[in-house]
Design a protein around this motif. Structure first.
Motif, mmCIF file in Angstrom:
data_model
loop_
_atom_site.group_PDB
_atom_site.id
_atom_site.type_symbol
_atom_site.label_atom_id
_atom_site.label_comp_id
_atom_site.label_asym_id
_atom_site.label_seq_id
_atom_site.Cartn_x
_atom_site.Cartn_y
_atom_site.Cartn_z
ATOM 1 N N HIS A 448 0.927 -1.283 -0.122
ATOM 2 C CA HIS A 448 0.091 0.092 -0.019
ATOM 3 C C HIS A 448 0.786 1.205 0.154
ATOM 4 N N ALA A 449 1.870 0.954 0.805
ATOM 5 C CA ALA A 449 2.673 2.421 0.877
ATOM 6 C C ALA A 449 3.695 2.954 -0.492
ATOM 7 N N CYS A 450 3.911 1.572 -1.252
ATOM 8 C CA CYS A 450 4.542 1.875 -2.578
ATOM 9 C C CYS A 450 3.623 2.493 -3.469
ATOM 10 N N LYS A 451 2.407 1.960 -3.537
ATOM 11 C CA LYS A 451 1.223 2.480 -4.261
ATOM 12 C C LYS A 451 0.902 4.050 -4.049
ATOM 13 N N THR A 452 0.877 4.204 -2.986
ATOM 14 C CA THR A 452 0.670 5.610 -2.507
ATOM 15 C C THR A 452 1.784 6.638 -2.856
ATOM 16 N N VAL A 453 3.184 6.167 -2.619
ATOM 17 C CA VAL A 453 4.230 7.016 -3.244
ATOM 18 C C VAL A 453 3.982 7.193 -4.653
ATOM 19 N N ASP A 454 3.900 6.044 -5.235
ATOM 20 C CA ASP A 454 3.615 6.285 -7.088
ATOM 21 C C ASP A 454 2.644 7.207 -7.187
ATOM 22 N N ASN A 455 1.234 7.219 -6.487
ATOM 23 C CA ASN A 455 0.204 8.120 -6.768
ATOM 24 C C ASN A 455 0.787 9.490 -6.464
ATOM 25 N N LEU A 456 1.411 9.858 -5.377
ATOM 26 C CA LEU A 456 1.782 11.103 -4.933
ATOM 27 C C LEU A 456 2.597 11.898 -5.992
ATOM 28 N N VAL A 457 3.668 10.869 -6.201
ATOM 29 C CA VAL A 457 4.587 11.558 -7.028
ATOM 30 C C VAL A 457 4.088 12.387 -8.320
ATOM 31 N N THR A 458 2.650 11.703 -9.029
ATOM 32 C CA THR A 458 2.129 12.236 -10.185
ATOM 33 C C THR A 458 1.198 13.089 -9.957
ATOM 34 N N THR A 459 1.023 13.465 -8.622
ATOM 35 C CA THR A 459 -0.311 14.637 -8.232
ATOM 36 C C THR A 459 0.251 15.780 -7.321
ATOM 37 N N ASP A 460 1.189 15.488 -6.690
ATOM 38 C CA ASP A 460 1.784 16.292 -5.533
ATOM 39 C C ASP A 460 3.351 16.819 -5.882
ATOM 40 N N LYS A 461 3.590 18.029 -6.288
ATOM 41 C CA LYS A 461 4.756 18.421 -6.513
ATOM 42 C C LYS A 461 5.677 18.315 -5.492
ATOM 43 N N GLN A 462 5.383 18.792 -4.369
ATOM 44 C CA GLN A 462 6.196 18.861 -3.514
ATOM 45 C C GLN A 462 6.530 17.460 -2.846
ATOM 46 N N PHE A 463 5.806 16.459 -2.840
ATOM 47 C CA PHE A 463 6.047 15.114 -2.441
ATOM 48 C C PHE A 463 7.122 14.657 -3.565
ATOM 49 N N ARG A 464 6.854 14.942 -4.884
ATOM 50 C CA ARG A 464 7.829 14.494 -5.765
ATOM 51 C C ARG A 464 9.418 15.023 -5.502
ATOM 52 N N LYS A 465 9.329 16.309 -4.791
ATOM 53 C CA LYS A 465 10.598 16.666 -4.691
ATOM 54 C C LYS A 465 11.374 15.895 -3.586
ATOM 55 N N PHE A 466 10.521 15.454 -2.606
ATOM 56 C CA PHE A 466 11.101 14.594 -1.347
ATOM 57 C C PHE A 466 11.521 13.448 -1.957
ATOM 58 N N VAL A 467 10.880 12.810 -3.136
ATOM 59 C CA VAL A 467 11.309 11.553 -3.719
ATOM 60 C C VAL A 467 12.603 11.759 -4.669
ATOM 61 N N ASP A 468 12.731 12.711 -5.182
ATOM 62 C CA ASP A 468 13.913 13.269 -6.039
ATOM 63 C C ASP A 468 15.010 13.169 -5.200
ATOM 64 N N ASP A 469 14.990 14.137 -4.001
ATOM 65 C CA ASP A 469 15.888 14.488 -2.985
ATOM 66 C C ASP A 469 16.593 13.135 -2.312
ATOM 67 N N ILE A 470 15.753 12.297 -1.896
ATOM 68 C CA ILE A 470 16.041 11.164 -1.151
ATOM 69 C C ILE A 470 16.850 9.934 -2.146
ATOM 70 N N ASN A 471 16.206 10.084 -3.323
ATOM 71 C CA ASN A 471 16.778 9.201 -4.206
ATOM 72 C C ASN A 471 17.964 9.703 -4.642
ATOM 73 N N LYS A 472 18.367 10.885 -4.920
ATOM 74 C CA LYS A 472 19.766 11.415 -5.020
ATOM 75 C C LYS A 472 20.826 10.896 -3.792
ATOM 76 N N LYS A 473 20.166 10.975 -2.665
ATOM 77 C CA LYS A 473 21.225 10.766 -1.553
ATOM 78 C C LYS A 473 21.500 9.107 -1.570
ATOM 79 N N LEU A 474 20.604 8.409 -1.945
ATOM 80 C CA LEU A 474 20.794 7.132 -1.920
ATOM 81 C C LEU A 474 21.343 6.427 -3.171
ATOM 82 N N SER A 475 21.525 7.177 -4.129
ATOM 83 C CA SER A 475 22.170 6.863 -5.281
ATOM 84 C C SER A 475 23.544 7.273 -5.620
ATOM 85 N N VAL A 476 24.162 7.975 -4.457
ATOM 86 C CA VAL A 476 25.447 8.508 -4.258
ATOM 87 C C VAL A 476 26.355 7.067 -4.319
#
Length: 476
Positions: A448-476
């Motif tokens: 459910h959490a994974c589906k919620t994140v997928d949905n929020l990324v497409t509808t919530d600009k601020q949430f998409r920034k959360f995902v992008d920022d954390i993704n960059k930290k984990l991809s270093v």
């Protein structure tokens, strides 16, 4: 050195270097010396030890065959000249104890090895239906046994279930037995061990090990040749069917359909099915539900990363197997710093043995540090669930205990869902394992959490920034 031999071997090395990792090339190919090339296209090479020769034959015979055939044609042969030096006091490295009266400082041994693959793919899986006296080669590797699959907390359930199946194939509730876990944790080893044990205890049973990839290739070939029924009949002859990397069937509707029918027949007739996968059934995508439901009929046993005590046991077993003595402090150092999986652990200790042997250096803690440091640098960092929780917690300026707590505050819930989302993205852990580590939740909560994140990324600009920022930290 024969100039022709040197030229041929240089070309072979160039090809090999392009097709394997740098660390493996440096460890297993740079020390080899080309000696002679005979008129019958036999290339003589010198290797440091019998153990070295056995390792090449076990792990690199296919690439050696390809490289040498490319240079010398199909009649090419390889002759190993084995040089074994006494660098371990009273023991020759990787050999049995030899009385000093019979030992010289350097011994050589020549072994003529035709370039052939010891484990060829199934030659012809299509035989006349109903004929039971046709010999079917098991394709098992006898080197993978229960004796050298050491038990620990990380694998106890899977190993015990495997032993139960080996003692009574088709007669336990573990049918099918699905063994799943990340890379290098021993899935294939355990699958082979079960098959080898069954062949030993029940020689009359027909056992077959095959990868899902080759199974798929065979099925495609049967469709091309209009021999689909022969393909199905062949697999219905098997008493114990072992399919490795069953997740490879994802998205392959035709192969899934034919496997569904084969599985049903075997199961209904008391035959044993053993499967391995890099993920649990609940996490498999693009696999038909009717097939997934059958995967769940028996037992799904997960292999985890080995704990410290198990890693120590594995290293000591490798050293004992190869006749090498090493101080406990060095074994403990390697076990402490190589944690991710058994394959990397074995690779590290073998690299250490090789470095010591080739460079005639005593195994010291300094040498261990050098080898482990270089080895770790060559391993792609595997992100842990704990690390992901820390990165997410730091980003939202909360502690990990709060992240894992039962609170339903919106910003904490979102942080928790993001941790679950990235754990699924960056690790091989099952949904159940992710949920268990992030606040003792079940797999449905993670899904459910994974589906919620997928949905929020497409509808919530601020949430998409959360995902992008954390993704960059984990991809270093």
């Amino acid at each position: 050195m024969n100039k022709a031999a040197k030229s041929v071997w240089t070309n072979c090395l160039s090809f090999i270097k392009d097709n394997i990792q740098d660390q493996a090339f440096k460890t297993w190919f740079e020390p080899i010396v080309a000696i002679n090339l005979t008129e019958d296209n036999a290339l003589h090479i010198q290797v440091p030890s019998k153990f070295f020769y056995e390792w090449l034959e076990e792990h690199y015979v296919t690439i050696l065959k390809t490289a040498l055939t490319k240079e010398l044609g199909n009649q090419a042969k390889l002759v190993y000249k084995i040089k074994m030096e006494n660098t371990y006091g009273n023991k020759l490295p990787f050999t049995e104890q030899i009385p000093s009266s019979q030992r010289s400082s350097v011994k050589t041994q020549e072994i003529d090895v035709p370039i052939v693959n010891k484990n060829p793919e199934l030659k012809n899986p299509f035989i006349i239906p109903g004929i039971r006296n046709v010999k079917i080669e098991s394709q098992l590797n006898s080197n993978y046994s229960f004796d050298n699959f050491l038990e620990g907390d990380s694998n106890r359930l899977a190993r015990s279930a495997g032993m139960a199946v080996a003692n009574k194939p088709g007669g336990t509730s573990f049918n099918p037995l699905l063994i799943f876990g990340g890379v290098g944790l021993g899935k294939t080893h355990l699958a082979h061990a079960i098959g080898v044990e069954i062949k030993d205890k029940f020689p009359e049973k027909t056992v077959l090990y095959i990868s899902a990839e080759i199974f798929t290739q065979q099925y495609i070939e049967s469709v091309k040749k209009n021999t689909r029924n022969d393909f199905i009949h062949f697999y219905q002859l098997i008493d114990v069917l072992i399919i490795d990397d069953v997740q490879f069937l994802s998205g392959k509707a035709g192969t899934q359909d034919v496997f569904f029918h084969i599985f049903n027949y075997l199961h209904q007739n008391g035959k044993q099915v053993i499967l391995t996968s890099d993920k649990a059934p609940v996490d498999m995508q693009d696999i038909e539900q009717r097939l997934l439901s059958r995967f769940k009929w028996g037992l799904s046993a997960e292999l985890h990363q080995p704990d410290y005590e198990t890693r120590i046991s594995i290293l000591k077993n490798i050293l004992y197997r190869d006749g090498v003595e090493m101080p406990d402090e060095i074994v403990e150092y390697v076990a402490k710093h190589i944690k991710s999986n058994v394959r990397e652990l074995e690779g590290a200790i073998i690299s250490l043995i090789a470095q010591s042997s080739f460079n005639k250096r005593e195994v010291t803690i300094e040498l261990a540090k050098q080898v482990v440091e270089k080895f770790v640098k060559n391993i792609k960092r595997e992100i842990s669930i704990d690390y992901i929780q820390k990165v997410v917690s730091d980003y939202f300026q909360i502690d990990t205990e709060t992240l894992k707590s039962k609170t339903r505050k919106r910003h904490i819930v979102q942080a928790r869902q993001l941790a679950m989302f990235f754990a699924k993205k960056f690790t091989k852990a099952s949904l159940a394992n992710i949920g268990n580590q992030i606040g003792d939740r079940d797999h449905a909560t993670v899904l459910h959490a994974c589906k919620t994140v997928d949905n929020l990324v497409t509808t919530d600009k601020q949430f998409r920034k959360f995902v992008d920022d954390i993704n960059k930290k984990l991809s270093v």
